[in-house]
Design a protein around this motif. Structure first.
Motif, PDB file in Angstrom:
ATOM      1  N   ILE A  11       0.866  -0.831   0.095  1.00 37.03           N
ATOM      2  CA  ILE A  11      -0.125  -0.099   0.001  1.00 37.03           C
ATOM      3  C   ILE A  11       0.754   1.406  -0.213  1.00 37.03           C
ATOM      4  O   ILE A  11       1.981   0.972   0.917  1.00 37.03           O
ATOM      5  CB  ILE A  11      -0.508  -0.179   1.344  1.00 37.03           C
ATOM      6  N   THR A  12       0.590   2.195  -0.932  1.00 37.32           N
ATOM      7  CA  THR A  12       1.480   3.466  -0.572  1.00 37.32           C
ATOM      8  C   THR A  12       0.266   4.580  -1.019  1.00 37.32           C
ATOM      9  O   THR A  12       1.037   5.781  -0.562  1.00 37.32           O
ATOM     10  CB  THR A  12       2.547   3.252  -2.394  1.00 37.32           C
ATOM     11  N   ASP A  13      -0.625   4.567  -1.442  1.00 35.36           N
ATOM     12  CA  ASP A  13      -1.310   6.461  -1.439  1.00 35.36           C
ATOM     13  C   ASP A  13      -2.698   5.984  -0.032  1.00 35.36           C
ATOM     14  O   ASP A  13      -3.565   4.627  -0.389  1.00 35.36           O
ATOM     15  CB  ASP A  13      -2.523   5.670  -2.354  1.00 35.36           C
ATOM     16  N   ASN A  61       6.561   4.365   5.727  1.00 38.21           N
ATOM     17  CA  ASN A  61       7.893   4.190   5.586  1.00 38.21           C
ATOM     18  C   ASN A  61       8.502   5.322   4.203  1.00 38.21           C
ATOM     19  O   ASN A  61       7.686   6.245   4.173  1.00 38.21           O
ATOM     20  CB  ASN A  61       7.864   2.964   5.065  1.00 38.21           C
ATOM     21  N   SER A  62       9.936   5.100   4.842  1.00 42.63           N
ATOM     22  CA  SER A  62      10.679   5.876   4.739  1.00 42.63           C
ATOM     23  C   SER A  62      10.664   6.081   2.373  1.00 42.63           C
ATOM     24  O   SER A  62      10.498   6.801   1.766  1.00 42.63           O
ATOM     25  CB  SER A  62      12.466   5.708   4.356  1.00 42.63           C
ATOM     26  N   ILE A  88      -9.389  -5.798   2.535  1.00 43.28           N
ATOM     27  CA  ILE A  88      -8.969  -4.103   2.839  1.00 43.28           C
ATOM     28  C   ILE A  88      -8.199  -4.564   1.319  1.00 43.28           C
ATOM     29  O   ILE A  88      -8.349  -2.991   0.578  1.00 43.28           O
ATOM     30  CB  ILE A  88      -8.142  -3.879   3.926  1.00 43.28           C
ATOM     31  N   ASN A  89      -7.285  -5.347   1.070  1.00 43.11           N
ATOM     32  CA  ASN A  89      -5.927  -4.802  -0.392  1.00 43.11           C
ATOM     33  C   ASN A  89      -6.984  -5.202  -1.242  1.00 43.11           C
ATOM     34  O   ASN A  89      -6.737  -4.484  -1.787  1.00 43.11           O
ATOM     35  CB  ASN A  89      -5.051  -6.439   0.163  1.00 43.11           C
ATOM     36  N   ASN A  95      -9.621  -0.389  -5.960  1.00 43.87           N
ATOM     37  CA  ASN A  95      -9.324   1.286  -5.904  1.00 43.87           C
ATOM     38  C   ASN A  95      -8.069   2.364  -6.767  1.00 43.87           C
ATOM     39  O   ASN A  95      -8.292   2.977  -7.091  1.00 43.87           O
ATOM     40  CB  ASN A  95      -9.763   2.201  -4.458  1.00 43.87           C
ATOM     41  N   LYS A  96      -7.515   2.013  -6.189  1.00 44.66           N
ATOM     42  CA  LYS A  96      -5.879   1.884  -7.009  1.00 44.66           C
ATOM     43  C   LYS A  96      -5.679   2.244  -8.156  1.00 44.66           C
ATOM     44  O   LYS A  96      -6.270   2.891  -8.849  1.00 44.66           O
ATOM     45  CB  LYS A  96      -4.991   1.665  -6.447  1.00 44.66           C
ATOM     46  N   THR A  97      -6.433   0.847  -9.234  1.00 44.54           N
ATOM     47  CA  THR A  97      -6.673   0.928 -10.126  1.00 44.54           C
ATOM     48  C   THR A  97      -7.513   1.033 -10.958  1.00 44.54           C
ATOM     49  O   THR A  97      -6.947   2.466 -11.983  1.00 44.54           O
ATOM     50  CB  THR A  97      -7.007  -1.478 -11.153  1.00 44.54           C
ATOM     51  N   LEU A  98      -8.628   1.358 -10.290  1.00 45.83           N
ATOM     52  CA  LEU A  98      -9.513   2.850 -11.450  1.00 45.83           C
ATOM     53  C   LEU A  98      -9.319   4.267 -10.997  1.00 45.83           C
ATOM     54  O   LEU A  98      -9.098   5.126 -11.807  1.00 45.83           O
ATOM     55  CB  LEU A  98     -10.628   2.624 -10.713  1.00 45.83           C
ATOM     56  N   ALA A  99      -8.236   4.926  -9.675  1.00 47.62           N
ATOM     57  CA  ALA A  99      -7.524   6.180  -9.990  1.00 47.62           C
ATOM     58  C   ALA A  99      -6.349   5.732 -11.005  1.00 47.62           C
ATOM     59  O   ALA A  99      -6.956   6.744 -11.506  1.00 47.62           O
ATOM     60  CB  ALA A  99      -7.186   6.939  -8.390  1.00 47.62           C
ATOM     61  N   GLU A 100      -5.978   4.222 -11.000  1.00 50.23           N
ATOM     62  CA  GLU A 100      -5.035   5.189 -12.123  1.00 50.23           C
ATOM     63  C   GLU A 100      -5.679   5.277 -13.658  1.00 50.23           C
ATOM     64  O   GLU A 100      -4.939   5.848 -14.418  1.00 50.23           O
ATOM     65  CB  GLU A 100      -3.959   3.885 -12.291  1.00 50.23           C
TER      66      GLU A 100
END
Length: 117
Positions: A11-13, A61-62, A88-89, A95-100
């Motif tokens: 997860i990054t967003d 994370n950094s 959740i994943n 949702n990430k795919t749709l946003a992209e």
């Protein structure tokens, strides 16, 4: 002794994670405490407030990814933790795919999701 576990995620967003949790009917807090065993708490960037005495949290994370932080034993007392984390994943991935897709100007595109076991 802490009962919290930390698990690496892809997860990054944060915004898409918040949306995904809300889509699943889970209340979300930012910069809040994750509740654990015997009143223990640990701070996280995002917290999914679960029914019962335990929560799920994510800390950035950094490298921009998030770690999942939770007292997994406690979460498992009221929830099927594998099912919960998988849902959740999965919601995040959709949702990430749709946003992209929307970001690339394909608002009218059809997205076909194929689930394989």
């Amino acid at each position: 002794m802490s009962h919290f576990s930390t698990l690496r995620t892809k997860i990054t967003d944060a915004e898409i994670l918040k949306t995904s949790l809300r889509d699943l009917g889970i209340s979300v807090k930012s910069n809040a405490d994750v509740r654990g065993y015997n009143g223990q708490r640990v701070r996280a960037d995002l917290v999914a407030v679960l029914e019962g005495e335990y929560d799920l949290g994510w800390s950035r994370n950094s490298d921009g990814s998030f770690d999942l932080i939770a007292d997994l034993w406690g979460v498992a007392k009221k929830h099927n933790q594998t099912e919960l984390i998988n849902s959740i994943n999965q919601k995040y991935a959709v949702n990430k795919t749709l946003a992209e897709v929307k970001q690339r100007g394909l608002q009218n595109a059809n997205v076909k999701l194929v689930v394989q076991k």
